[in-house]
Every structure is written in structure tokens, then in C-alpha cells.
Write an enzyme that holds these catalytic residues in place. Structure first.
Site, PDB file in Angstrom:
ATOM      1  N   ASP A  11       0.882  -1.171   0.000  1.00  0.00           N
ATOM      2  CA  ASP A  11       0.000   0.000   0.000  1.00  0.00           C
ATOM      3  C   ASP A  11       0.912   1.211   0.000  1.00  0.00           C
ATOM      4  O   ASP A  11       1.645   1.435   0.973  1.00  0.00           O
ATOM      5  CB  ASP A  11      -0.881  -0.041   1.253  1.00  0.00           C
ATOM      6  CG  ASP A  11      -1.756   1.201   1.392  1.00  0.00           C
ATOM      7  OD1 ASP A  11      -1.584   2.151   0.609  1.00  0.00           O
ATOM      8  OD2 ASP A  11      -2.604   1.217   2.309  1.00  0.00           O
ATOM      9  N   ASP A  51      -6.592  -0.740  -1.689  1.00  0.00           N
ATOM     10  CA  ASP A  51      -5.516   0.265  -1.782  1.00  0.00           C
ATOM     11  C   ASP A  51      -4.134  -0.355  -2.004  1.00  0.00           C
ATOM     12  O   ASP A  51      -3.126   0.337  -1.933  1.00  0.00           O
ATOM     13  CB  ASP A  51      -5.512   1.153  -0.528  1.00  0.00           C
ATOM     14  CG  ASP A  51      -5.363   0.370   0.766  1.00  0.00           C
ATOM     15  OD1 ASP A  51      -5.009  -0.821   0.720  1.00  0.00           O
ATOM     16  OD2 ASP A  51      -5.612   0.965   1.829  1.00  0.00           O
ATOM     17  N   ASP A 130      -7.598  -7.236   0.896  1.00  0.00           N
ATOM     18  CA  ASP A 130      -7.373  -5.925   1.511  1.00  0.00           C
ATOM     19  C   ASP A 130      -8.215  -5.812   2.770  1.00  0.00           C
ATOM     20  O   ASP A 130      -9.326  -6.342   2.833  1.00  0.00           O
ATOM     21  CB  ASP A 130      -7.730  -4.810   0.515  1.00  0.00           C
ATOM     22  CG  ASP A 130      -7.273  -3.446   1.025  1.00  0.00           C
ATOM     23  OD1 ASP A 130      -6.283  -3.388   1.789  1.00  0.00           O
ATOM     24  OD2 ASP A 130      -7.899  -2.429   0.662  1.00  0.00           O
ATOM     25  N   TYR A 230       0.353   0.310  14.776  1.00  0.00           N
ATOM     26  CA  TYR A 230      -0.524   0.091  13.624  1.00  0.00           C
ATOM     27  C   TYR A 230      -0.149   1.002  12.469  1.00  0.00           C
ATOM     28  O   TYR A 230      -0.019   2.201  12.636  1.00  0.00           O
ATOM     29  CB  TYR A 230      -1.987   0.359  14.008  1.00  0.00           C
ATOM     30  CG  TYR A 230      -2.952   0.089  12.871  1.00  0.00           C
ATOM     31  CD1 TYR A 230      -3.006  -1.172  12.288  1.00  0.00           C
ATOM     32  CD2 TYR A 230      -3.789   1.083  12.377  1.00  0.00           C
ATOM     33  CE1 TYR A 230      -3.880  -1.438  11.246  1.00  0.00           C
ATOM     34  CE2 TYR A 230      -4.678   0.820  11.339  1.00  0.00           C
ATOM     35  CZ  TYR A 230      -4.721  -0.443  10.785  1.00  0.00           C
ATOM     36  OH  TYR A 230      -5.588  -0.711   9.770  1.00  0.00           O
ATOM     37  N   LYS A 233      -3.559  -2.601   7.937  1.00  0.00           N
ATOM     38  CA  LYS A 233      -3.587  -4.062   8.073  1.00  0.00           C
ATOM     39  C   LYS A 233      -2.622  -4.671   7.049  1.00  0.00           C
ATOM     40  O   LYS A 233      -2.235  -4.022   6.083  1.00  0.00           O
ATOM     41  CB  LYS A 233      -5.031  -4.526   7.857  1.00  0.00           C
ATOM     42  CG  LYS A 233      -5.492  -5.660   8.740  1.00  0.00           C
ATOM     43  CD  LYS A 233      -5.449  -5.372  10.215  1.00  0.00           C
ATOM     44  CE  LYS A 233      -5.856  -6.560  11.062  1.00  0.00           C
ATOM     45  NZ  LYS A 233      -5.715  -6.284  12.498  1.00  0.00           N
ATOM     46  N   ASP A 235      -2.913  -7.120   4.764  1.00  0.00           N
ATOM     47  CA  ASP A 235      -3.455  -7.259   3.410  1.00  0.00           C
ATOM     48  C   ASP A 235      -2.670  -8.297   2.603  1.00  0.00           C
ATOM     49  O   ASP A 235      -1.885  -7.962   1.698  1.00  0.00           O
ATOM     50  CB  ASP A 235      -3.486  -5.889   2.705  1.00  0.00           C
ATOM     51  CG  ASP A 235      -4.266  -4.880   3.548  1.00  0.00           C
ATOM     52  OD1 ASP A 235      -5.073  -5.306   4.393  1.00  0.00           O
ATOM     53  OD2 ASP A 235      -4.055  -3.677   3.368  1.00  0.00           O
ATOM     54  N   ARG A 267     -10.361   0.442  10.815  1.00  0.00           N
ATOM     55  CA  ARG A 267      -9.214   0.656  11.712  1.00  0.00           C
ATOM     56  C   ARG A 267      -8.520  -0.652  12.104  1.00  0.00           C
ATOM     57  O   ARG A 267      -7.914  -0.752  13.170  1.00  0.00           O
ATOM     58  CB  ARG A 267      -9.653   1.449  12.963  1.00  0.00           C
ATOM     59  CG  ARG A 267     -10.110   2.845  12.587  1.00  0.00           C
ATOM     60  CD  ARG A 267     -10.480   3.720  13.741  1.00  0.00           C
ATOM     61  NE  ARG A 267     -11.015   4.984  13.248  1.00  0.00           N
ATOM     62  CZ  ARG A 267     -10.279   6.053  12.930  1.00  0.00           C
ATOM     63  NH1 ARG A 267      -8.977   6.019  13.069  1.00  0.00           N
ATOM     64  NH2 ARG A 267     -10.850   7.135  12.456  1.00  0.00           N
ATOM     65  N   TYR A 348      -5.343   0.205  17.135  1.00  0.00           N
ATOM     66  CA  TYR A 348      -5.086   1.597  17.528  1.00  0.00           C
ATOM     67  C   TYR A 348      -4.925   1.637  19.044  1.00  0.00           C
ATOM     68  O   TYR A 348      -5.528   0.833  19.761  1.00  0.00           O
ATOM     69  CB  TYR A 348      -6.265   2.501  17.136  1.00  0.00           C
ATOM     70  CG  TYR A 348      -6.262   2.930  15.683  1.00  0.00           C
ATOM     71  CD1 TYR A 348      -5.987   4.245  15.330  1.00  0.00           C
ATOM     72  CD2 TYR A 348      -6.543   2.026  14.668  1.00  0.00           C
ATOM     73  CE1 TYR A 348      -5.995   4.647  13.999  1.00  0.00           C
ATOM     74  CE2 TYR A 348      -6.546   2.419  13.342  1.00  0.00           C
ATOM     75  CZ  TYR A 348      -6.274   3.730  13.010  1.00  0.00           C
ATOM     76  OH  TYR A 348      -6.284   4.118  11.705  1.00  0.00           O
TER      77      TYR A 348
HETATM   78  C1  F6R Z   1      -6.823   1.059   6.155  1.00  0.00           C
HETATM   79  C2  F6R Z   1      -7.498   0.967   7.422  1.00  0.00           C
HETATM   80  C3  F6R Z   1      -8.522   1.979   7.702  1.00  0.00           C
HETATM   81  C4  F6R Z   1      -7.975   3.092   8.584  1.00  0.00           C
HETATM   82  C5  F6R Z   1      -9.050   4.148   8.867  1.00  0.00           C
HETATM   83  C6  F6R Z   1      -8.503   5.320   9.637  1.00  0.00           C
HETATM   84  O1  F6R Z   1      -6.016  -0.048   5.900  1.00  0.00           O
HETATM   85  O2  F6R Z   1      -7.222   0.111   8.186  1.00  0.00           O
HETATM   86  O3  F6R Z   1      -9.661   1.407   8.272  1.00  0.00           O
HETATM   87  O4  F6R Z   1      -7.503   2.561   9.785  1.00  0.00           O
HETATM   88  O5  F6R Z   1      -9.573   4.642   7.653  1.00  0.00           O
HETATM   89  O6  F6R Z   1      -7.328   5.742   9.033  1.00  0.00           O
HETATM   90  P1  F6R Z   1      -6.357   6.832   9.615  1.00  0.00           P
HETATM   91  O7  F6R Z   1      -6.040   6.469  11.042  1.00  0.00           O
HETATM   92  O8  F6R Z   1      -5.186   6.778   8.703  1.00  0.00           O
HETATM   93  O9  F6R Z   1      -7.129   8.126   9.535  1.00  0.00           O
HETATM   94 MG    MG Z   2      -4.123   0.696   3.471  1.00  0.00          MG
HETATM   95 MG    MG Z   3      -4.620  -2.250   2.055  1.00  0.00          MG
END
Ligand code: F6R
Ligand code: MG
Ligand code: MG
Length: 367
Positions: A11, A51, A130, A230, A233, A235, A267, A348
Site C-alpha cells: 500500500d 488500496d 485488503d 498500527y 492491516k 493485506d 481501523r 489503535y
Molecule cells: C486502512 C485501514 C482503515 C484506517 C481508517 C482510519 O487499511 O485500516 O480502516 O484505519 O480509515 O485511518 P487513519 O487512522 O489513517 O485516519
Molecule cells: Mg491501506
Molecule cells: Mg490495504
């Protein structure tokens, strides 16, 4: 002919949150491989799942070839430059180390590779998921390779009836590769005992006991163990050879109709079903459900055919509807119980921090 079949994915930034890479990022990665891969690579195929950008390749360098890994890393760096110039979200997100050091394993990108003696006809499947973790493939791979309820070939084909060797990794162990080798059918219950824990034990590879050939290779990297926090993920990707002494393509696809609950989605901290989707599917509802795509190929002298999109069929439309209902059903209970991951798997730090504060406010009532 002996070839190495490999996929390296990362990603490196996406449009509108964590939805998909831009066309310009995809082009930058493709252009880089096209111009730098001529000598070393036999063929390649670039795609995205949500992504994540994946570079599928054939070459003769063997597993872990430093030049190939460096080329993939540099292609992702080139893509990251474009992602930054476009203001994409999470530009360079999975490139967790500053400089390349011999092998992309442990640096952020996911890798699945195997060196194979190419059969005269060599069908294989390339899966990419993903918003989930590598253990998400445990159940479908186990059912496809070990359970006659999903894989009748285990009863009908004498070579498959000899069973398969499963190499399973303890991905919580960070000092090296901690693995165990178990065989079907005799170790069936030991294998399921490990595979029930998707966050810790991950199928890394599967081998035919009939001819010793490798059937499958799965990426095992856990980003949070590399970054210490974190960063999205993992993926995961995996490659699996099909037909003849291996399960048929349909035997390997059919477990995906379950839409089993996996860790990931919003998240990286929730459970939700994994949805088999068409290639190049975006991410939507609740940063999930987690998606899995499957491109089927044949390879000959290292050259790929065009891909056949294995989840592009009316059956999977119906299946996706059922799985959407599973996604809504668990979502309806929000934060409660199994809808979110257990405390230690939360991606998180907010809840952990809050618990630290709240813990001090607890009192033990006297009699
Ligand atoms: C993407 C993912 C999303 C983000 C979420 C918040 O792989 O896991 O669920 O964790 O969109 O993203 P941030 O913390 O970057 O604003
Ligand atoms: Mg991502
Ligand atoms: Mg991804």
C-alpha cells in the site's frame, strides 16, 4: 523449465482515504518494472486490490532474489513519489524502512514466492486481500486442501489422497521464522488446533505429498510487528497452483462462498466477513468488508496468459449479497463483544490508553 513465481505487494497511498491507488501511481509502478525489469524478469502483471498494488512476476532468480526484491522496492518508491505529488492518503505507508537491505521481507511489503518446475500446462491462482490479516487465508486454504466436504479430489484422485504437507508459521515470534510442518490426513486435528487462531498461526506454504511439489505460498508479514504500531492491516497475498495433483480451481474457490469472519475492516480492529470480489474492486462500507480477489492464469516458459477473473460470475454476485448481510449483521452490534477484536489485537492505541486511565479510577469496595 524451472521458474520463480512471485508476488510482492504494498500500500503506497490511495485516493479518498484507503480506497484505491490512483491511475498515475499504478502507471509509475508499471513503468518502473517495464524499464528496469527487462534483463531479469520474464513476465509481470500489475494490479490493485483495494488500496494495495501488487507486482506479479516470473523470473529465474529463485526465492528471495535480492535484485528482484530491490526492483519491486524501487518500483514502490517510484509509485510513492507520485502518490506524494498527488497528495494521496498514506503515501508510502507500507515502506516501513528507509533503505532497502537485501530482501523486502520484514520491510513492509507482502511477499509470496515459490520456485517451481513448470508443468507443460501450469494453471495457478493469484489471491490478494485488503483490510485483513494473513490468517484470513487459513480457513479457505485448509478446506481446499484438506477437507473432502470442499475438495472431493481428496477422495477421487489417488495422488491427492496421499495428502499435503502444511508449513505453519507462528507470526507473533519476531526473532526469526518459527515454523511447524504437519501433514494431512494424519495431523488433521493438530492443524485445526493451530489454524483456529488466525492472528498467530498462518499457513505459509503447502506441498504435495505425492510428488513433493510446492502447491501454495502465502505472505506472512505482520506490519505491526515490523513497525511496532498500527500502520494499516497486512493485506495478504497468496499464490496457489491448481489441477492434476493439486486441488481443482473450483475446489479452491468454493470455500470463499462462506464469507468467513476475519479480523480487519475499520481501523483494522473489527471482525467482518471476507467478500470475494472482482479484480480491481474498491473499498467502501466501513473500510470493508475485507475483500479478496482472485486472478487465474496459466504460465508457460515463464510467460503469463491474460488473467481470468475467478470471482466474476453470477454465482459470486449472489454470494456477495449474502456476505453483505453477514457484514451488516455483525456491524449492528457496533463495539460490543465479537464485533471488535479482543484487547490485545486492537490496532489503535486509544482503548489501551483509556484503560490505563480508567484502571486507576477503579476501587475495591469494602465488605
Ligand atoms: C486502512 C485501514 C482503515 C484506517 C481508517 C482510519 O487499511 O485500516 O480502516 O484505519 O480509515 O485511518 P487513519 O487512522 O489513517 O485516519
Ligand atoms: Mg491501506
Ligand atoms: Mg490495504
Amino acid at each position: 523449465m524451472k521458474i520463480t513465481l512471485g508476488v510482492i505487494k504494498a500500500d503506497i497511498g490511495s485516493i479518498g482515504g484507503h480506497i484505491k491507488p490512483s491511475a498515475a501511481v499504478m502507471k509509475a509502478v508499471r513503468d518502473y518494472i517495464e524499464s528496469h525489469g527487462k534483463k531479469k524478469i520474464i513476465d509481470f502483471f500489475i494490479s490493485h486490490t483495494g488500496d494495495d498494488v501488487a507486482i506479479l512476476m516470473t523470473h529465474t532468480g529463485g526465492v528471495g532474489d535480492a535484485e528482484i526484491h530491490k526492483m519491486a522496492w524501487d518500483a514502490f518508491v517510484a509509485g510513492t513519489d507520485v502518490a506524494k505529488s498527488q497528495g494521496l492518503y498514506g503515501a508510502g505507508q507500507d515502506l516501513l524502512k528507509d533503505a532497502f537491505s537485501g530482501n523486502v521481507k520484514g520491510m513492509g511489503p507482502a511477499v509470496a514466492e515459490m520456485e517451481i518446475e513448470e508443468r507443460p500446462n501450469e494453471p495457478f491462482l493469484f489471491f490478494a486481500a485488503d483490510k485483513t490479516e494473513p490468517g484470513a487465508y487459513n480457513l479457505p486454504l485448509f478446506l481446499g486442501f484438506a477437507d473432502p466436504m470442499y475438495c472431493p479430489g481428496l477422495m477421487l484422485s489417488p495422488s491427492m489422497a496421499e495428502g499435503f504437507k502444511f508449513v505453519i508459521m507462528d507470526v507473533d515470534y519476531t526473532e526469526g521464522d518459527r515454523i511447524i510442518e504437519l501433514n494431512t490426513p494424519e495431523d488433521y486435528y493438530d492443524i485445526t488446533t493451530l489454524l483456529r487462531d488466525n492472528s498467530r498461526f498462518v499457513i505459509e506454504s503447502i506441498w504435495s505429498r505425492h510428488n513433493g511439489d510446492q502447491a501454495a505460498a502465502v505472505s506472512t508479514s505482520r506490519l505491526r510487528n515490523i513497525a511496532g504500531k498500527y500502520t494499516g492491516k497486512d493485506d495478504p497475498v497468496h499464490l496457489v497452483r491448481t489441477q492434476s495433483a493439486f486441488p481443482a480451481t473450483g475446489e479452491l474457490l468454493s470455500p470463499y462462498a462462506i464469507g468467513h469472519y476475519v479480523a480487519g475492516t475499520m481501523r483494522g480492529s473489527h471482525n467482518g466477513p471476507m467478500m470475494p470480489c472482482k479484480q480491481n474492486t474498491n473499498i467502501s462500507f466501513f473500510d470493508g468488508p475485507a475483500v479478496v480477489t482472485c486472478a487465474a492464469f496459466c504460465v508457460h516458459n515463464g510467460k503469463f496468459t491474460e488473467p481470468a477473473d475467478a470471482f466474476d460470475h453470477p454465482f459470486w454476485d449472489w454470494s456477495r449479497d449474502q456476505i453483505s448481510q453477514k457484514a451488516l449483521e455483525i456491524r449492528r452490534q457496533g463495539f460490543s463483544g465479537p464485533a471488535m477484536l479482543p484487547y490485545d489485537d486492537l490496532e489503535y492505541g486509544g482503548i489501551v490508553e483509556k484503560m490505563g486511565k480508567l484502571d486507576k479510577l477503579f476501587t475495591v469496595r469494602g465488605d
